[in-house]
Design a protein around this motif. Structure first.
Motif, short mmCIF file in Angstrom:
data_model
loop_
_atom_site.label_atom_id
_atom_site.label_comp_id
_atom_site.label_asym_id
_atom_site.label_seq_id
_atom_site.Cartn_x
_atom_site.Cartn_y
_atom_site.Cartn_z
N ILE A 78 0.99 -1.18 -0.16
CA ILE A 78 0.09 0.11 0.02
C ILE A 78 0.84 1.42 0.11
O ILE A 78 0.69 2.13 -0.84
N LYS A 79 1.83 1.39 0.83
CA LYS A 79 2.84 2.33 0.93
C LYS A 79 3.23 2.49 -0.47
O LYS A 79 3.57 3.55 -0.82
N ALA A 80 4.01 1.50 -1.07
CA ALA A 80 4.61 1.70 -2.36
C ALA A 80 3.45 2.32 -3.43
O ALA A 80 3.92 3.24 -4.57
N ALA A 81 2.29 1.65 -3.52
CA ALA A 81 1.24 2.24 -4.37
C ALA A 81 0.92 4.03 -4.04
O ALA A 81 0.83 4.68 -4.98
N VAL A 82 0.80 4.25 -2.94
CA VAL A 82 0.50 5.48 -2.53
C VAL A 82 1.77 6.55 -2.75
O VAL A 82 1.50 7.51 -3.61
N LEU A 83 2.89 6.23 -2.51
CA LEU A 83 4.05 7.16 -3.00
C LEU A 83 4.18 7.02 -4.36
O LEU A 83 4.59 7.99 -5.02
N THR A 84 4.06 5.79 -5.07
CA THR A 84 4.16 5.96 -6.55
C THR A 84 2.92 6.96 -7.23
O THR A 84 3.48 7.71 -8.17
N ASP A 85 1.96 6.88 -6.75
CA ASP A 85 0.98 7.79 -7.28
C ASP A 85 1.27 9.41 -6.60
O ASP A 85 1.22 10.22 -7.67
N LEU A 86 1.53 9.49 -5.86
CA LEU A 86 2.00 11.10 -5.16
C LEU A 86 3.28 11.65 -5.96
O LEU A 86 3.41 12.71 -6.12
N GLU A 87 4.31 10.56 -6.19
CA GLU A 87 5.30 11.17 -6.81
C GLU A 87 5.12 11.14 -8.53
O GLU A 87 6.04 11.82 -9.14
N ASP A 313 -11.33 5.49 -11.86
CA ASP A 313 -11.08 3.98 -11.42
C ASP A 313 -10.03 3.29 -12.37
O ASP A 313 -9.81 3.78 -13.54
N ALA A 314 -9.61 2.05 -12.39
CA ALA A 314 -8.69 1.36 -13.27
C ALA A 314 -9.60 0.76 -14.22
O ALA A 314 -10.54 0.22 -14.04
N PHE A 315 -8.89 0.47 -15.39
CA PHE A 315 -10.08 -0.04 -16.49
C PHE A 315 -10.13 -1.43 -16.38
O PHE A 315 -10.87 -2.16 -17.10
N THR A 316 -9.38 -2.12 -15.37
CA THR A 316 -9.57 -3.40 -15.26
C THR A 316 -10.35 -3.77 -13.90
O THR A 316 -10.61 -4.77 -13.56
N ARG A 317 -11.11 -2.90 -13.34
CA ARG A 317 -11.77 -3.16 -12.01
C ARG A 317 -12.75 -3.89 -11.99
O ARG A 317 -12.80 -4.60 -11.27
N ALA A 318 -13.31 -4.25 -13.25
CA ALA A 318 -14.34 -5.09 -13.38
C ALA A 318 -13.90 -6.60 -13.02
O ALA A 318 -14.62 -7.66 -12.92
N GLU A 319 -12.58 -6.97 -13.49
CA GLU A 319 -11.86 -8.29 -13.25
C GLU A 319 -11.51 -8.27 -11.91
O GLU A 319 -11.40 -9.57 -11.18
N GLY A 320 -11.24 -7.27 -10.98
CA GLY A 320 -10.56 -7.49 -9.67
C GLY A 320 -9.68 -6.24 -9.31
O GLY A 320 -9.87 -5.04 -10.01
N ARG A 321 -8.84 -6.44 -8.42
CA ARG A 321 -7.94 -5.26 -7.99
C ARG A 321 -6.94 -4.82 -9.05
O ARG A 321 -6.19 -5.95 -9.34
N PRO A 322 -6.78 -3.74 -9.45
CA PRO A 322 -6.03 -3.47 -10.56
C PRO A 322 -4.50 -3.75 -10.17
O PRO A 322 -4.14 -3.34 -9.00
N ASP A 323 -3.61 -3.78 -11.20
CA ASP A 323 -2.23 -3.95 -11.05
C ASP A 323 -1.57 -2.54 -11.01
O ASP A 323 -2.45 -1.51 -11.50
N ALA A 324 -0.21 -2.52 -10.98
CA ALA A 324 0.53 -1.13 -11.15
C ALA A 324 0.24 -0.51 -12.62
O ALA A 324 0.11 0.47 -12.74
N PHE A 325 0.04 -1.24 -13.72
CA PHE A 325 -0.10 -0.99 -15.01
C PHE A 325 -1.48 -0.08 -15.07
O PHE A 325 -1.52 1.03 -15.45
N ALA A 326 -2.55 -0.90 -14.62
CA ALA A 326 -3.89 -0.12 -14.45
C ALA A 326 -3.89 0.96 -13.68
O ALA A 326 -4.76 1.97 -14.40
N ARG A 327 -3.54 0.97 -12.58
CA ARG A 327 -3.56 2.34 -11.79
C ARG A 327 -2.69 3.48 -12.55
O ARG A 327 -3.09 4.57 -12.25
N ARG A 328 -1.38 3.09 -13.23
CA ARG A 328 -0.87 3.99 -13.64
C ARG A 328 -1.51 4.76 -14.93
O ARG A 328 -1.62 5.93 -15.24
#
Length: 460
Positions: A78-87, A313-328
């Motif tokens: 979670i920390k890695a995802a948060v910092l990646t988004d904010l940075e 939201d991520a484009f893969t949300r209907a399939e599950g929790r998105p990965d780093a690519f979808a969040r990007r």
């Protein structure tokens, strides 16, 4: 300076009928899910009054708050995802998951985040008070911490169809008083209509639910000890935006008009703070790639409609929790809209359009009418407990599902122009299931699901 002739309404009509090849222009008249008439042509002759509904943020800087949704199970991820988004372009995050209620895990997940600079919001449902207390503890009493507690037990109750809602609202109000004492600039409540939208409701029903929830929270907070001004200031309004971008942006503008009337009725006119989050009911699972276009349209609607915060939201949300690519992709979609398309450089770009001003007013009036009905039924909590709101939403959902089934409406890639061999996209955690619709609950739906199931059965 070059000037252009101004066509008359009759000239517009003649050109439209020419394009229709003999069909009457009246054949394009239709009613929406709220029973509102949508015309093919709008003009000054239709009696449209100009509206102004700009966001209050500074369009010279970042016009809106680019917020990302972060979920997870382990603090390090979670920390890695948060910092990646904010940075990488996000201005704030909204956190969702069981970890939000645990102070130790939440502190680890937010390590390295300057809470005075980056707003952190919560999406914790019935656990909202626990999550809010955990976030407050992590902020260590810093009065400048940008905290968005987003207490919203009403939406949680509406989706579940059960629970101790009266006690939950009281507990949330008491927590708001406590939290406001330490964090006077925090946002306390999320009065959202998204639960209605995701259950298949109309724009008017969604706006009404958000307004009625706001009234319930303000009244409860004042009863618990906040001033009316503090309570109003502590409310964030939540709306959904989808690929029907004209309606979605008009809905955001209509929410601002409704809030102006609500806050005025409380005696303290307070600027609306609107969080627009992309619709999940519009997403496809079998072929996720068209979701990129749907989400771009939703982001456009939020930006042009004047939302203060946009969450895609991520484009893969209907399939599950998105990965780093979808969040990007979700993050970068907003960055392109903001920094390359410059959508926030005009305060209220929809203002002056006969169609959009008319549509905004129509949706505001439809939302206000439904809001008055909810208040006459005892308020949103009583109306939910007595199952008065749910049947109205169910009827609207049924109409939309029928329109898709008989071809009156289409979803590209789902009901029309279907890719026979779609490319899958990876997800971090697969979870494509949706809870079956339950009587008495505003259960989320996904309109593509029945068509995808039928396709799988036909092509096992």
């Amino acid at each position: 300076m070059t000037t252009f002739p101004t066509p008359t309404p009759l000239e517009w009509r003649e050109q439209a009928e020419k394009a229709l090849k003999g069909r009457a222009i009246e054949s394009l008249l239709h009613l929406d899910a709220d029973g509102l008439l949508i015309r093919p042509l709008y003009a000054d002759a239709t009696g449209v009054q100009a509206l102004r509904a700009p966001r209050t943020t500074d369009a010279e800087g970042r016009a809106w708050d680019l917020r990302t949704l972060v979920e997870g199970d382990e603090a390090a991820a979670i920390k890695a995802a948060v910092l990646t988004d904010l940075e990488n372009g996000a201005a704030s995050v909204v956190l969702k998951g069981a970890f939000t209620t645990d102070e130790t895990t939440l502190a680890a997940a937010l390590e390295g985040v300057a809470l005075e600079l980056a707003p952190v919001a919560l999406d914790a449902g019935f656990d909202g008070v626990k999550a809010a207390d955990a976030l407050a503890a992590v902020a260590k009493g810093s009065p400048r911490a940008q905290l968005q507690f987003h207490l919203d037990p009403i939406s949680a109750f509406a989706e579940a169809g059960e629970g101790p809602i009266d006690a939950a609202v009281t507990e949330a109000a008491e927590a708001a008083v406590r939290l406001a004492g330490t964090y006077p600039d925090a946002r306390l409540f999320l009065a959202s209509g998204r639960v209605v939208h995701e259950a298949g409701g109309s724009a008017g029903q969604e706006l009404a639910f958000a307004a009625a929830s706001a009234v319930a929270y303000v009244k409860a907070a004042v009863l618990a000890g906040l001033t009316t001004e503090q309570a109003l200031k502590g409310v964030v309004l939540g709306v959904s935006v989808d690929a029907e971008y004209f309606d979605a942006l008009a809905k955001v503008r209509a929410m601002r008009l409704i809030w102006a009337s609500v806050s005025k009725a409380f005696g303290h006119e307070t600027p609306a703070i609107i969080e627009a989050r992309s619709s999940r009911r519009m997403l496809s699972a079998r072929d996720p790639w068209p979701n990129l276009l749907r989400l771009t349209a939703a982001g456009f609607a939020g930006a042009v409609g004047g939302a203060d915060v946009v969450v895609l939201d991520a484009f893969t949300r209907a399939e599950g929790r998105p990965d780093a690519f979808a969040r990007r992709q979700a993050r970068n979609t907003q960055l392109v809209l903001m920094e390359e398309a410059n959508l926030g450089r005009v305060d209220d770009p929809a203002a002056g359009s006969w169609f959009l001003d008319s549509r905004t007013r129509d949706l505001a009036e439809a939302g206000w009418k439904e809001f008055q009905s909810i208040e006459a039924e005892g308020g949103v909590v009583d109306a939910l407990k007595h199952h008065l709101i749910q049947p109205r939403v169910e009827r609207t959902r049924g109409q939309l599902e029928a329109a898709l089934k008989d071809g009156a409406r289409h979803m590209v890639g789902v009901t029309k122009y279907v890719d026979p061999d779609p490319r899958p996209a990876p997800v971090e955690t697969a979870d494509p299931s949706f809870v079956p619709v339950r009587h008495g609950a505003l259960t989320p739906v996904r309109f593509a699901a029945p068509f995808e199931i039928a396709s799988e059965e036909a092509n096992p």
